[in-house]
Design a protein around this motif. Structure first.
Motif: not given
Length: 196
Positions: A132-138
C-alpha cells in the motif's frame, strides 16, 4: 496512510475497544487495521498438532483466523469497514473510513514463502504496508515493549515473528512497536501526521 496491526493478544483486553475507538476518531481515511490471529490461530496450531496437516493448510486456516478477528473488531465498532482487497481498502479510505483488512486473498493452493509459521500476521502487516506504500506501520502488542529494543532481539524473543525483520529491513515506512497501553501516544502521532 498508516497500517496498524493489532495483536490477537488484545482480543480479551478492554483496551481493544479503546484502540478501535481512537483509530476511528482520528484515523478516518488514513488508517488500515491488520488483525492478528489470536485465539483463532492458536486453535489452528492445536488442530495441526492433533491432525498433522501441512503448513499450507495451517496458513490458509490462519488467514481465516485473522478474518474472524477482523469481523470481531467490526462487531465491537460497526463504523469499521471490512476490506479484503487493495481496491476495497483504498475505497474505504477515500470514503473517510478506517479499513480492517481481511487477508483471504492470500490463501494459496501451493506453498510459498508466506505459508509457514515463520510468517505470521506481523509479517503480513509489513507485506501489506509495502504493497500500500504506507508511511508508517504500528504493531500493537500486549507485552511490554522497550523503546530502544532492536527488532532482531524482539524477533528472537518471539515478540514479532522470525520473518518480520526481513520484511521491514528495507522498508520506506517507519516501524513502531507499541504496548497496548500506548493509545494516547498513537493518537498524538496520528493527530500530528501531515495530511497528504
Amino acid at each position: 496512510m498508516w497500517v496498524v496491526k493489532i495483536g490477537g493478544s488484545l482480543s480479551h483486553e478492554p483496551t481493544l475497544r479503546q484502540w478501535l475507538t481512537e483509530l476511528c476518531e482520528v484515523g478516518g481515511g488514513r488508517v488500515v487495521i491488520v488483525p492478528g490471529g489470536g485465539d483463532f490461530a492458536d486453535k489452528v496450531r492445536q488442530y495441526q498438532s492433533e491432525w498433522r496437516f501441512d503448513d499450507l493448510t495451517a496458513h490458509n486456516m490462519c488467514l481465516l483466523a485473522m478474518t474472524q478477528y477482523a469481523i470481531l473488531m467490526q462487531g465491537v465498532l460497526p463504523e469499521l469497514v471490512l476490506a479484503s482487497s487493495e481496491a476495497k481498502i483504498r475505497r474505504a479510505l477515500r470514503d473517510g473510513h478506517v479499513a480492517v483488512w481481511m487477508p483471504t486473498a492470500l490463501m494459496r493452493d501451493t506453498p510459498d514463502a508466506m505459508s509457514n509459521w515463520d510468517t505470521t500476521s506481523d509479517s503480513l502487516a509489513a507485506w501489506l504496508s509495502t504493497m500500500l506504500n504506507a508511511e508508517r506501520l504500528i504493531v500493537v502488542k500486549s507485552c511490554p515493549i522497550s523503546e530502544d529494543e532492536r527488532l532482531e532481539t524482539l524477533a528472537e524473543a518471539g515478540v514479532v515473528d522470525r520473518r518480520f525483520v526481513d520484511y521491514v529491513n528495507e522498508a520506506n515506512y517507519v516501524v513502531d512497536l507499541f504496548n497496548k497501553d500506548n493509545v494516547a501516544l498513537m493518537r498524538d502521532r496520528l493527530l500530528n501526521m501531515p495530511v497528504t
